[in-house]
Scaffold this motif. Structure first.
Motif, PDB file in Angstrom:
ATOM      1  N   SER A 167       0.846  -1.200   0.000  1.00  0.00           N
ATOM      2  CA  SER A 167       0.000   0.000   0.000  1.00  0.00           C
ATOM      3  C   SER A 167       0.880   1.248   0.000  1.00  0.00           C
ATOM      4  O   SER A 167       1.376   1.672   1.050  1.00  0.00           O
ATOM      5  N   PRO A 168       1.127   1.858  -1.152  1.00  0.00           N
ATOM      6  CA  PRO A 168       1.929   3.079  -1.201  1.00  0.00           C
ATOM      7  C   PRO A 168       1.329   4.166  -0.318  1.00  0.00           C
ATOM      8  O   PRO A 168       0.111   4.200  -0.094  1.00  0.00           O
ATOM      9  N   PRO A 169       2.148   5.076   0.205  1.00  0.00           N
ATOM     10  CA  PRO A 169       1.674   6.084   1.165  1.00  0.00           C
ATOM     11  C   PRO A 169       0.590   7.000   0.615  1.00  0.00           C
ATOM     12  O   PRO A 169      -0.236   7.508   1.381  1.00  0.00           O
ATOM     13  N   ASN A 170       0.573   7.237  -0.695  1.00  0.00           N
ATOM     14  CA  ASN A 170      -0.411   8.146  -1.278  1.00  0.00           C
ATOM     15  C   ASN A 170      -1.524   7.419  -2.028  1.00  0.00           C
ATOM     16  O   ASN A 170      -2.170   7.996  -2.894  1.00  0.00           O
ATOM     17  N   GLY A 171      -1.726   6.164  -1.706  1.00  0.00           N
ATOM     18  CA  GLY A 171      -2.785   5.414  -2.348  1.00  0.00           C
ATOM     19  C   GLY A 171      -2.253   4.471  -3.412  1.00  0.00           C
ATOM     20  O   GLY A 171      -1.046   4.433  -3.690  1.00  0.00           O
ATOM     21  N   PRO A 172      -3.148   3.667  -4.015  1.00  0.00           N
ATOM     22  CA  PRO A 172      -2.718   2.659  -4.989  1.00  0.00           C
ATOM     23  C   PRO A 172      -1.975   3.270  -6.181  1.00  0.00           C
ATOM     24  O   PRO A 172      -2.283   4.378  -6.621  1.00  0.00           O
ATOM     25  N   ALA A 173      -1.008   2.544  -6.674  1.00  0.00           N
ATOM     26  CA  ALA A 173      -0.287   2.915  -7.889  1.00  0.00           C
ATOM     27  C   ALA A 173      -0.741   1.973  -8.998  1.00  0.00           C
ATOM     28  O   ALA A 173      -0.679   0.748  -8.841  1.00  0.00           O
ATOM     29  N   TYR A 174      -1.211   2.533 -10.100  1.00  0.00           N
ATOM     30  CA  TYR A 174      -1.788   1.727 -11.171  1.00  0.00           C
ATOM     31  C   TYR A 174      -0.817   1.583 -12.337  1.00  0.00           C
ATOM     32  O   TYR A 174      -0.116   2.531 -12.711  1.00  0.00           O
ATOM     33  N   VAL A 175      -0.785   0.364 -12.894  1.00  0.00           N
ATOM     34  CA  VAL A 175       0.038   0.062 -14.070  1.00  0.00           C
ATOM     35  C   VAL A 175      -0.837  -0.612 -15.110  1.00  0.00           C
ATOM     36  O   VAL A 175      -1.955  -1.059 -14.813  1.00  0.00           O
ATOM     37  N   TYR A 263       4.917   7.604  -7.166  1.00  0.00           N
ATOM     38  CA  TYR A 263       5.390   6.651  -6.160  1.00  0.00           C
ATOM     39  C   TYR A 263       6.879   6.373  -6.333  1.00  0.00           C
ATOM     40  O   TYR A 263       7.643   6.360  -5.370  1.00  0.00           O
ATOM     41  N   ILE A 264       7.313   6.197  -7.569  1.00  0.00           N
ATOM     42  CA  ILE A 264       8.727   5.899  -7.834  1.00  0.00           C
ATOM     43  C   ILE A 264       9.614   7.090  -7.510  1.00  0.00           C
ATOM     44  O   ILE A 264      10.658   6.954  -6.866  1.00  0.00           O
ATOM     45  N   THR A 265       9.195   8.270  -7.941  1.00  0.00           N
ATOM     46  CA  THR A 265      10.078   9.435  -7.815  1.00  0.00           C
ATOM     47  C   THR A 265      10.009  10.114  -6.449  1.00  0.00           C
ATOM     48  O   THR A 265      10.991  10.711  -5.997  1.00  0.00           O
ATOM     49  N   ASP A 266       8.844  10.038  -5.777  1.00  0.00           N
ATOM     50  CA  ASP A 266       8.664  10.808  -4.548  1.00  0.00           C
ATOM     51  C   ASP A 266       8.641   9.975  -3.269  1.00  0.00           C
ATOM     52  O   ASP A 266       8.920  10.497  -2.186  1.00  0.00           O
ATOM     53  N   SER A 267       8.300   8.698  -3.377  1.00  0.00           N
ATOM     54  CA  SER A 267       8.101   7.894  -2.169  1.00  0.00           C
ATOM     55  C   SER A 267       9.246   6.942  -1.865  1.00  0.00           C
ATOM     56  O   SER A 267       9.272   6.334  -0.800  1.00  0.00           O
ATOM     57  N   LEU A 268      10.174   6.789  -2.779  1.00  0.00           N
ATOM     58  CA  LEU A 268      11.249   5.826  -2.604  1.00  0.00           C
ATOM     59  C   LEU A 268      12.603   6.516  -2.629  1.00  0.00           C
ATOM     60  O   LEU A 268      12.775   7.564  -3.267  1.00  0.00           O
TER      61      LEU A 268
END
Length: 374
Positions: A167-175, A263-268
């Motif tokens: 569960s990413p911090p800002n909600g689901p990440a969709y691909v 999610y990739i650029t800001d959360s990790l």
């Protein structure tokens, strides 16, 4: 033993089917295309590290070379060969190129694991640096086929949550659905009973503190790398310190939407996170700005004719209402259209798509040329 996982559209039952080939660590004449791609990247300084500190991540030249090496024996011989014979060529080629001191990798990497999908749709390998820098490389092979096939095969009309990262911090990440299926296939591939995660876990259990794991890919391999790298970050690894992770992509289409990119650029946290493109490569425009290609190619062309523009419009419409975004800014590898295939300049759909294939593969050549000049 090699276990060939099925293509990502196959059933889970087929994932368990396997075929084998012997693992041989001797040398073989490299594929001529690979040799052309990587011969320019030799003779450059490698990054060294103190044994108790996090190593500086490998340079982009090393990352590009590792990505190019994944193209070894990518297609079966035209004269025909068995699954086992192709597997053997893959192993032989990767081992030979990793041992080559004339490349940017300088012979300082060793193959630990590799696996090939059942129908040759995906391949990945794991390598370890042998120069004391305490680095690992997870390399995902690029597309086998042409640009049109790549873009049509990603099934971008449907998006699904990237549940592999929790569960990413800002909600689901969709691909995209196709990217998720390809990711699932890559993670299921195994050799001698070991998946990529299991092989990497075993390797990390035996190294000094503060290792670095680089996830690298070109084309579809780059798309998958943006999913594999964050997934690996969510796992628990053996050792006294967690590994640092780095991400290098070249010529990659995006895997997901703005939430995934954020999610990739800001959360990790990354040791390095770099994305490289050829400015006249269609593939990195997917799925954000494909219509830009309707104004290509400059100078002698080939210019996009009516049929070409219609094909671009059709491909650009595949996502439907779904929004996509690239994970972070790109670094261009060129400022112009100086490098092109002079045999593909007629104003026709055939020449335009041929030039598109050339420019997509030319991402490898451009980075290699930069490596030679630096």
């Amino acid at each position: 033993m090699w276990v060939r996982a099925p293509r990502h559209r196959a059933s889970s039952a087929r994932v368990r089917q396997a075929s084998t080939c012997r693992r041989i660590r001797t040398s073989e004449t490299a594929e001529s295309r690979l040799r052309t791609t990587v011969r320019w990247v030799g003779g450059h300084l490698r990054e060294l590290s103190m044994p108790t500190q996090q190593s500086a991540p490998a340079t982009r030249q090393v990352a590009m070379t590792l990505a190019a090496i994944a193209a070894t024996a990518a297609t079966p011989r035209p004269s025909g060969e068995s699954v086992a014979e192709q597997c053997t060529r893959v192993l032989l080629g990767i081992n030979q190129q990793l041992a080559n001191p004339d490349l940017a990798t300088q012979g300082d990497w060793s193959l630990l694991w590799a696996a090939l999908s059942e129908d040759n749709a995906n391949m990945a390998y794991l390598a370890k640096s042998t120069d004391g820098s305490n680095q690992f490389a997870v390399v995902l092979r690029g597309t086998v086929g042409n640009v049109t096939d790549l873009l049509e095969d990603l099934d971008v009309g449907t998006v699904v949550p990237f549940t592999a990262v929790g569960s990413p911090p800002n909600g689901p990440a969709y691909v995209s659905k196709g990217a998720m299926e390809a990711f699932s296939q890559a993670m299921a591939m195994s050799t001698a009973g070991l998946t990529l995660v299991q092989a990497l876990s075993g390797a990390l259990a035996t190294v000094p503190a503060n290792p670095t794991v680089l996830v690298i890919g070109h084309s579809l391999g780059g798309c998958l790398a943006t999913m594999v790298a964050p997934y690996l970050q969510t796992l628990t690894w053996p050792g006294t310190t967690a590994p640092a992770f780095g991400l290098y992509t070249f010529a990659a289409p995006t895997a997901g939407g703005p939430d995934f990119a954020s999610y990739i650029t800001d959360s990790l946290s990354w040791a390095v996170n770099e994305r490289y493109v050829n400015c006249y490569d269609v593939v990195p425009l997917a799925w954000t700005s494909l219509d830009t290609a309707k104004g290509w190619y400059p100078g002698k062309g080939p210019a996009a004719d009516f049929d070409t523009r219609a094909v671009i419009t059709a491909i650009a419409s595949l996502p439907g209402p779904n929004a996509y975004a690239q994970p972070g800014p790109c670094s261009p590898l060129n400022n112009g259209y100086d490098t092109n295939d002079p045999k593909l300049q007629r104003k026709s759909l055939q020449d335009f798509m041929g030039q598109a294939d050339f420019q997509h593969a030319n991402n490898l050549r451009r980075c290699s040329r930069i490596a030679r000049d630096e």
